[in-house]
Scaffold this active site. Structure first.
Site, PDB file in Angstrom:
ATOM      1  N   HIS A  17       0.854  -1.201   0.000  1.00 58.78           N
ATOM      2  CA  HIS A  17       0.000   0.000   0.000  1.00 58.78           C
ATOM      3  C   HIS A  17       0.883   1.242   0.000  1.00 58.78           C
ATOM      4  O   HIS A  17       1.963   1.252   0.607  1.00 58.78           O
ATOM      5  CB  HIS A  17      -0.917  -0.016   1.231  1.00 58.78           C
ATOM      6  CG  HIS A  17      -2.018   0.999   1.156  1.00 58.78           C
ATOM      7  ND1 HIS A  17      -1.822   2.313   1.504  1.00 58.78           N
ATOM      8  CD2 HIS A  17      -3.306   0.896   0.752  1.00 58.78           C
ATOM      9  CE1 HIS A  17      -2.964   2.965   1.324  1.00 58.78           C
ATOM     10  NE2 HIS A  17      -3.876   2.134   0.858  1.00 58.78           N
TER      11      HIS A  17
ATOM     12  N   GLU B 146      -3.641   1.588  -7.377  1.00 57.57           N
ATOM     13  CA  GLU B 146      -4.102   2.689  -6.537  1.00 57.57           C
ATOM     14  C   GLU B 146      -3.224   3.910  -6.787  1.00 57.57           C
ATOM     15  O   GLU B 146      -2.148   4.048  -6.166  1.00 57.57           O
ATOM     16  CB  GLU B 146      -4.002   2.310  -5.059  1.00 57.57           C
ATOM     17  CG  GLU B 146      -4.922   1.184  -4.643  1.00 57.57           C
ATOM     18  CD  GLU B 146      -5.345   1.339  -3.181  1.00 57.57           C
ATOM     19  OE1 GLU B 146      -6.556   1.349  -2.944  1.00 57.57           O
ATOM     20  OE2 GLU B 146      -4.479   1.491  -2.311  1.00 57.57           O
TER      21      GLU B 146
END
Ligand SMILES: O=C(CO)COP(=O)(O)O
Length: 173
Positions: free
Chosen positions: A14, A84
């Site tokens: 992430h 992302e």
């Protein structure tokens, strides 16, 4: 420890781990390999910053991040890739369907070139970054967007259900 607790999935790479904990692509790749070796399934995140996108480095950045994951993805059936873009996470600025589709198509083709068309076709590619109940259906209608990694909107039950059902209600092109 996670598999002992019955946890089936881990999210790795992430952007917050990359930025705040200094995890570079090599580290993320090693974590992917280790998680798979422990029997876990992996959602591996990649994404460019706004500066990287605007300076034309986006595809090189994504390729570098994907390379480290692919080197350690011993079993693609247990790896999901989440695109992302850093500039879209928690900002309310969602990638346009065309922007997201462009990257997802690139990623699927990249995996196809490396691991073959069958792996590319079955690869699950999620989009994450300011997905909500208003933008999910159009995003889900893009041919290479297979689902979402949802942050803030998951706190609203009604919105989250709509996002979960977006794939089914999207009109596929
Ligand atoms: O980082 C995210 C999920 O991992 C995305 O968060 P938001 O959906 O709140 O932008």
């Amino acid at each position: 420890m996670l598999s002992d607790c019955g946890v089936p999935w881990v999210i790795l790479g992430h952007s917050e781990r990359r930025a705040l904990c200094g995890e570079d692509s090599a580290t993320v790749g090693k974590k992917v390999g280790h998680a798979l070796a422990q029997g876990l399934r992996v959602i591996a995140c990649i994404g460019e910053t706004l500066a990287q996108r605007e300076s034309g480095e986006m595809f090189a950045v994504l390729e570098e991040q994907m390379g480290a994951i692919a080197e350690n993805a011993s079993d693609w059936a247990r790896v999901v890739i989440a695109y992302e873009p850093v500039w879209a996470i928690g900002t309310g600025v969602v990638a346009t369907p065309a922007q997201a589709q462009e990257v997802h198509a690139f990623l699927r083709a990249w995996v196809g070139g490396r691991s073959g068309e069958a792996v590319a076709a079955s690869l699950r590619l999620l989009y994450g970054g300011s997905v909500n109940d208003a933008n999910c259906v159009e995003l889900a209608g893009q041919p290479d967007i297979d689902g979402f990694l949802v942050g803030g909107a998951s706190l609203n039950g009604g919105a989250f259900v709509k996002i979960c059902n977006a794939q089914a209600s999207a009109v596929r092109r």
